[in-house]
Design an enzyme around this catalytic site. Structure first.
Site, short mmCIF file in Angstrom:
data_model
loop_
_atom_site.label_atom_id
_atom_site.label_comp_id
_atom_site.label_asym_id
_atom_site.label_seq_id
_atom_site.Cartn_x
_atom_site.Cartn_y
_atom_site.Cartn_z
CE LYS A 1 39.69 -5.35 -30.90
NZ LYS A 1 40.12 -4.10 -30.22
CD GLU B 1 29.86 -11.66 -19.36
OE1 GLU B 1 29.20 -10.80 -18.74
OE2 GLU B 1 29.76 -12.87 -19.14
CB CYS C 1 29.44 -3.61 -17.65
SG CYS C 1 30.40 -4.73 -16.61
CD GLU D 1 26.56 0.44 -20.64
OE1 GLU D 1 26.83 0.30 -21.85
OE2 GLU D 1 26.90 -0.39 -19.77
P1 NAD Z 1 32.89 -1.35 -27.56
O1 NAD Z 1 31.88 -2.40 -27.83
O2 NAD Z 1 32.90 -0.17 -28.42
O3 NAD Z 1 34.37 -1.97 -27.65
C1 NAD Z 1 34.75 -3.08 -26.87
C2 NAD Z 1 35.82 -3.86 -27.62
O4 NAD Z 1 35.25 -4.42 -28.79
C3 NAD Z 1 37.00 -3.03 -28.10
O5 NAD Z 1 38.16 -3.85 -28.08
C4 NAD Z 1 36.62 -2.71 -29.55
O6 NAD Z 1 37.72 -2.43 -30.37
C5 NAD Z 1 35.94 -3.98 -29.96
N1 NAD Z 1 34.89 -3.85 -30.98
C6 NAD Z 1 33.99 -2.84 -31.10
N2 NAD Z 1 33.13 -3.11 -32.12
C7 NAD Z 1 33.50 -4.32 -32.61
C8 NAD Z 1 33.00 -5.14 -33.66
N3 NAD Z 1 31.95 -4.78 -34.38
N4 NAD Z 1 33.60 -6.32 -33.88
C9 NAD Z 1 34.66 -6.72 -33.14
N5 NAD Z 1 35.19 -5.98 -32.16
C10 NAD Z 1 34.62 -4.79 -31.88
O7 NAD Z 1 32.72 -0.99 -26.03
P2 NAD Z 1 33.39 0.22 -25.24
O8 NAD Z 1 32.52 1.39 -25.39
O9 NAD Z 1 34.82 0.34 -25.57
O10 NAD Z 1 33.29 -0.39 -23.75
C11 NAD Z 1 32.27 -0.10 -22.90
C12 NAD Z 1 31.14 -1.12 -23.04
O11 NAD Z 1 31.57 -2.37 -22.56
C13 NAD Z 1 29.96 -0.74 -22.20
O12 NAD Z 1 28.78 -0.97 -22.91
C14 NAD Z 1 30.07 -1.68 -21.02
O13 NAD Z 1 28.85 -1.92 -20.36
C15 NAD Z 1 30.61 -2.90 -21.64
N6 NAD Z 1 31.25 -3.76 -20.64
C16 NAD Z 1 30.62 -4.92 -20.30
C17 NAD Z 1 31.18 -5.73 -19.33
C18 NAD Z 1 30.50 -7.01 -18.92
O14 NAD Z 1 31.16 -7.86 -18.33
N7 NAD Z 1 29.23 -7.21 -19.20
C19 NAD Z 1 32.38 -5.38 -18.72
C20 NAD Z 1 32.99 -4.19 -19.09
C21 NAD Z 1 32.41 -3.39 -20.07
#
Ligand code: NAD
Length: 486
Positions: A174, A248, A282, A381
């Site tokens: 997804k 992650e 991230c 962050e």
């Molecule tokens: P987010 O958590 O809002 O969303 C990420 C994904 O998860 C999206 O596909 C979203 O639709 C889905 N999602 C959100 N809440 C969910 C839930 N409760 N259940 C299931 N799916 C859910 O994150 P974002 O703001 O879109 O992305 C940025 C974040 O991602 C930052 O915190 C960044 O640090 C992190 N990130 C981490 C890594 C890593 O490898 N550690 C890499 C890239 C980004």
């Protein structure tokens, strides 16, 4: 304008269950980039059932790993044939500068695992301590739900799908609702490879679709990349259901600049490490810890290095800092800048919207000084091009400040003495540390300590996360391997 009419369910492009559409506008200038269906719970149910059947009865988990790798080579080749197209579409969609070449990184992931497939110890023999002859068999963990964010949709997708598939799992991915276009273009690469029915589904959609997928009874393991807040919620559900889960999550990584570091070289790396992906990474080095007696010199070098990074059109090959992904993200960054100022930090540069790009979600590259590590801008962050410079008195204090965060994803240590940098790097409670360098290589394990996650991604070690370890035991006697009877 790219129009994707269908979702990718179990290996076929099919009409979505609802009429809901995702319309994507360029974060750089607001122009229409494309449209795609938004997946719904009904689509997840279809994909989940297909993946379950493909895992329980289909050929994929039962194929020899070499044959799986051969078939996945078709995905790799389809991706390799359209790197430029995928990069351009991706940049138009999420605004991440094309100079980071996301499709090439995704291809590197495929190459890594296709090579690793032949090296990974899927079967090993071991003598037990009670005399048993053990065979350790790494079996696929089952149906994998991959959930990825918008900032690296190709890299993150491949970082989950390819190791899961090499291990023999089937998968439902997804992607985020901000990046349906590159995700469905990637689905075309999977379609070209002709994997067995049900093996892979790609369903872009919002959080609720993600929640439905996590809780789906057909899913055995969740591989999530995203925010720490979402990771907590997912971990809770997986805990209740005893599903395997890897997370992650976010970071607030520190660049520790030791007192013997060269100012210009270090500043160049820290500026890039913070501002790459327009600060929406991230692993970004968002805190620069500098010796107090070299504070002014290093702030000057850091600002010069940040100023040297071209800002503007993300499709321009020279650009390093582009727009933020959406207006919501721009407002979030502006809120953090306001909070830093309210808490007493001072702007050494930046801090406003980019005046000459009013049509896009641009913020000036920003450097804060007079930052205390307890401030929100130093603890939370921000996910934008904002660097916080924090002074320290001695090496112990630098290590304490670097570790004084709930996160632990990445970091870096800079010193004129490599052995000293190595010593300090080992004291940091974080998953990766660049030693006079920036960490980040798909061939090396990546993941978080503390609230930055659970498990590791990329590298051959990640195949452990997509397998269950089965022990087949034999004894030479009828002793059942009881103590003292062998
Ligand atoms: P987010 O958590 O809002 O969303 C990420 C994904 O998860 C999206 O596909 C979203 O639709 C889905 N999602 C959100 N809440 C969910 C839930 N409760 N259940 C299931 N799916 C859910 O994150 P974002 O703001 O879109 O992305 C940025 C974040 O991602 C930052 O915190 C960044 O640090 C992190 N990130 C981490 C890594 C890593 O490898 N550690 C890499 C890239 C980004």
């Amino acid at each position: 304008m790219r129009e994707f009419p269908h979702l990718y369910v179990g290996g076929s492009f099919v009409p979505p269950a609802t009429d809901e559409r995702l319309t994507i506008h360029s974060p750089a200038d607001g122009t229409l980039v494309g449209r795609a269906p938004a997946a719904s719970a009904a689509d997840v149910d279809r994909a989940g059932a297909a993946a379950r059947a493909a895992f329980d009865e289909g050929p994929w988990p039962r194929l020899d790993v070499a044959e799986r790798a051969r078939l996945l080579g078709g995905v790799r080749d389809a991706l390799a044939a359209r790197l430029a197209d995928l990069d351009e579409l991706g940049t138009r969609e999420n605004g991440i500068p094309i100079s980071v070449r996301p499709a090439a990184s995704a291809l590197a992931v495929a190459d890594h695992y296709l090579a690793a497939a032949g090296r990974y110890p899927f079967e090993q023999d071991r003598r037990g301590d009670f005399g048993s002859r053990g065979r350790l068999v790494r079996e696929p963990v089952g149906v994998v739900a991959g959930i990825v964010p918008w900032n690296g949709p190709l890299l993150q997708a491949m970082g989950k799908l390819i190791p899961a598939l090499v291990a023999g799992c089937t998968a439902v991915l997804k992607p985020a609702e901000e990046t349906p276009l590159t995700s469905l273009a990637l689905a075309e690469c999977f379609a070209a490879a002709g994997l067995p029915e049900g093996t892979v589904s790609i369903l872009p959609g919002g959080r609720d679709v993600g929640r439905h997928l996590v809780a789906h009874p057909g899913v055995d393991k969740v591989a999530f990349t995203g925010s720490t807040a979402a990771g907590r919620e997912i971990a809770r559900i997986c805990g209740e259901q005893l599903k395997r889960v890897t997370l992650e999550l976010g970071g607030k990584s520190a660049a520790v600049v030791l007192d013997d570091a060269d100012a210009a070289t270090t500043a160049t790396l820290v500026a890039l490490g913070c501002m790459v992906y327009s600060g929406q990474a991230c692993a970004a080095l968002t805190r620069a810890l500098v010796p107090a007696h070299r504070h002014d010199e290093l702030v000057e070098a850091l600002c010069a290095a940040v100023r040297a990074l071209p800002v503007g059109d993300p499709l321009d090959e020279k650009t390093v800092i582009g727009p933020l992904v959406a207006e919501r993200q721009l407002r979030r960054v502006e809120d953090y800048i306001a909070s830093g100022l309210a808490d007493g930090a001072r702007l050494a540069m930046g801090g406003r919207r980019l005046a000459d790009r009013p049509d896009g979600w641009f913020v000036e590259p920003t450097v804060f000084v007079d930052v205390d590590n307890s401030m929100r801008i130093a603890q939370e962050e921000i996910f934008g091009p904002v660097l916080c410079v924090i002074p320290y008195r001695d090496e112990d204090e630098a290590v304490r400040l670097a570790n004084d965060t709930s996160y632990g994803l990445s970091g870096a240590v800079f010193s004129g003495d490599d052995a000293r940098a190595d010593r300090v790097a080992r004291r940091l409670r974080t998953g990766s540390v660049g030693v006079n360098a920036l960490a980040g290589d798909v061939g090396l394990p990546f993941g978080g300590y503390k609230c930055s996650g659970i498990g590791r991604e990329f590298s051959i070690e990640t195949l452990d996360e997509f397998t269950e370890l089965k022990t087949l035991a034999r004894t030479d006697t009828a002793s059942f391997g009881l103590v003292g009877t062998s």
